[in-house]
Design a protein around this motif. Structure first.
Motif, short mmCIF file in Angstrom:
data_model
loop_
_atom_site.label_atom_id
_atom_site.label_comp_id
_atom_site.label_asym_id
_atom_site.label_seq_id
_atom_site.Cartn_x
_atom_site.Cartn_y
_atom_site.Cartn_z
N TYR A 1 3.94 -10.06 0.20
CA TYR A 1 4.66 -9.02 -0.27
C TYR A 1 3.24 -7.74 -0.27
O TYR A 1 3.50 -6.93 0.04
CB TYR A 1 5.80 -8.80 -0.71
N ARG B 1 1.64 -4.53 1.65
CA ARG B 1 1.69 -2.84 0.91
C ARG B 1 0.71 -2.31 1.05
O ARG B 1 0.67 -1.30 1.80
CB ARG B 1 1.72 -2.66 -0.72
N GLU C 1 1.05 -0.43 4.87
CA GLU C 1 1.73 0.81 4.69
C GLU C 1 0.41 1.63 3.65
O GLU C 1 1.54 2.46 3.40
CB GLU C 1 3.01 0.38 4.88
N ALA D 1 17.72 -0.41 2.32
CA ALA D 1 16.26 -0.46 1.26
C ALA D 1 17.23 -2.55 0.84
O ALA D 1 18.11 -2.83 0.84
CB ALA D 1 15.51 -0.03 0.58
N ASN D 2 15.56 -3.25 0.81
CA ASN D 2 16.28 -4.89 -0.11
C ASN D 2 15.93 -4.30 -2.00
O ASN D 2 14.49 -4.01 -1.90
CB ASN D 2 15.63 -5.68 0.96
N PRO E 1 5.33 -6.02 5.97
CA PRO E 1 6.51 -7.45 6.00
C PRO E 1 7.21 -6.83 6.25
O PRO E 1 7.33 -6.13 6.80
CB PRO E 1 6.58 -7.13 4.26
N THR F 1 12.31 -5.69 3.01
CA THR F 1 12.15 -3.98 3.17
C THR F 1 13.19 -2.81 3.13
O THR F 1 14.15 -2.53 1.89
CB THR F 1 10.92 -3.79 4.12
N LYS G 1 10.54 1.99 6.89
CA LYS G 1 9.85 0.82 6.32
C LYS G 1 8.72 1.30 5.10
O LYS G 1 9.17 1.07 3.98
CB LYS G 1 9.12 -0.03 7.19
N MET H 1 9.81 1.19 1.18
CA MET H 1 9.50 1.07 0.53
C MET H 1 8.64 1.40 -0.81
O MET H 1 8.46 0.94 -2.14
CB MET H 1 7.64 0.11 0.57
N ILE I 1 11.35 1.16 -3.03
CA ILE I 1 11.87 -0.60 -3.50
C ILE I 1 11.00 -0.47 -5.14
O ILE I 1 10.94 -1.40 -6.33
CB ILE I 1 11.71 -1.59 -2.66
N ASP I 2 9.43 -0.11 -4.73
CA ASP I 2 8.60 -0.21 -5.84
C ASP I 2 9.31 0.53 -7.36
O ASP I 2 9.20 0.28 -8.29
CB ASP I 2 7.41 0.13 -5.63
N THR J 1 9.03 -12.46 -0.44
CA THR J 1 9.50 -11.55 1.07
C THR J 1 8.12 -11.63 1.02
O THR J 1 7.99 -10.69 2.18
CB THR J 1 10.12 -10.40 0.59
#
Length: 457
Positions: A101, A105, A108, A209-210, A360, A365, A369, A373, A376-377, A388
């Protein structure tokens, strides 16, 4: 150089075939232990001749630094060694490997605020002199060989003898204990992070979002026993065992990320999970609950829209379709809600362009997207690493097949690392989301407990 192919006169379970090679560095096993419409073939790679690796942004080729990014180097070698596959087999020559994953990154331009915790490279792809392909539907075995260093006949003779002498593996008994683990979130902390994710959705920053957490599991390194237990009791169409020497990958993924065959690209996002029931009546009830869930269906629809947009960047106009939407697939411990999106690739599209458009995967994500991301971070506690990302192969004829790396443990330096997570929408219940991550972790935690607790598997 044309690859030689031989069909063997007998058939054995591909795990029995792989077992003698399991401790060889760079030996890999792409394992379709759940034989369904998605999982027909298993692929074993041995005797590497070209190793591409990327760590901390630096690509190496057989250990020598290369200034180009790995995806560019990979494309170069795929073009240089280009070879048609005139069989029905999915792969007769090419590379097998993974993309983390964190490697994705970079596509993007999303930086991470977390420090890398392991020495596991961001991506590895290995070209093999020899492949073993098992067609599990037709119960046929095939060997392939390049003849640069040895004659194919000599190699086939040796590999066939090894295959004949392999023996049946004892099936480990099912047990319910799970391994002890240390999460990077406590339950209340994870639920708080989910609530924060929901607030971003309510404010219109993202739609879905995941959200994931990482579990760390101490162990002595009985990695192949973990894999053997997992494939026995939780078979999957996109599993893998990968031995890279100082770390091992044990995967039982149910999800295809991207398959390309004859210039047609297919992705199959999963969104929505329910545990399996304790009896048939409960099984039926839970399956129907998933199928009827508006939250899960809307979650999957948002990811389908994202995947359609990604595919439209690399496919012929008007060819991207959704031939299958919101179907339930059964696995040993869970039900999943799945859709299929496909399209016809534009002429000349290479692996580099595929990855930059698609990786990804949207199901791990969120949408949109890039902003998903970034959030998420911000909310997660660790870099995801391989979790992932994708494991799979790229063929010298341009085909490829990759999974989504879930239900996967990576072992290094006395520790298994296991990521678990799920999609968050404004309808999400934080307590349910936490419990779903624990349900998804159960199969791997059970396998580690069984293997690390016994030496006789």
């Amino acid at each position: 150089m044309k690859t030689k192919i031989k069909q063997l006169s007998f058939y054995k379970d591909p795990e029995e075939i792989f077992y003698p090679y399991r401790e060889e560095q760079y030996a890999v096993f792409l394992d379709s232990s759940l034989e369904n419409d998605q999982g027909r073939y298993s692929i074993i790679g041995v005797n590497p001749y070209l190793i591409l690796s990327q760590e901390n942004g630096q690509c190496t080729v057989n250990g020598t630094a290369d200034a180009r990014p790995l995806e560019e180097v990979l494309d170069h070698y795929l073009e240089a060694f280009e070879e048609e596959n005139q069989t029905e087999l999915p792969l007769v020559s090419g590379a097998v490997g993974y993309l983390s994953y964190d490697f994705g990154r970079r596509f993007e331009h999303v930086l991470s605020c977390h420090q890398k915790e392991t020495g596991v490279p961001e991506a590895v792809f290995v070209f093999y002199d020899n492949l073993i392909i098992a067609d599990q539907r037709e119960r046929k075995l095939y060997l392939t060989a390049r003849e640069e260093n040895r004659s194919a006949e000599d190699v086939f003779r040796e590999m066939e003898r090894t295959a004949r002498e392999s023996f049946s593996l004892r099936k480990p008994q099912r047990q319910q204990r799970i391994a002890d683990f240390v999460p990077d979130f406590q339950k209340q902390e994870y639920e708080k992070a989910v609530k924060k994710m929901i607030s971003y959705i309510e404010e219109g920053d993202i739609y879905i979002a995941n959200m994931t957490q990482q579990l760390r599991i101490p162990g002595k390194g009985q990695c192949y026993d973990v894999f053997h237990y997992l494939r026995t009791h939780n078979p999957s169409p996109f599993g893998a065992y990968m031995n890279y020497g100082d770390f091992q990958v044990i995967c039982a993924s149910p999800e295809r990320f991207l398959k390309v065959t004859d210039k047609t690209a297919v992705t199959r996002p999963i969104k929505g999970t329910r545990r399996r029931g304790r009896n048939r009546a409960e099984d039926v009830q839970l399956r129907q609950e998933l199928l009827d869930s508006e939250k899960d269906r809307s979650e999957l629809l948002m990811i389908v829209d994202l995947e359609r947009n990604d595919l439209n960047c690399i496919c012929e106009p008007g060819t991207v379709k959704v031939p299958e939407h919101c179907t339930v697939e059964e696995y040993a411990t869970v039900f999943h809600l799945v859709s299929t999106v496909k399209g016809k690739l534009r002429e000349g599209t290479n692996v580099q362009e595929l990855l930059k458009a698609m990786f990804p995967g949207g199901s791990v994500t969120g949408a949109p997207k890039i902003h998903a991301m970034e959030i998420i971070d911000r909310l997660e506690r660790s870099q995801r690493g391989l979790y992932t990302g994708s494991i799979g192969y790229v063929s010298l004829n341009g085909d490829c097949d990759f999974n989504i790396v879930i239900r996967t443990a990576v072992y290094q330096d006395g520790m298994y690392r296991l990521g678990v997570g799920g999609g968050i929408t404004w309808e999400s219940d934080p307590k349910f989301e936490y419990e779903e991550t624990m349900q998804k972790a159960k199969a791997v935690l059970e396998a580690v407990a069984a293997a690390e607790g016994r030496q006789d598997l």
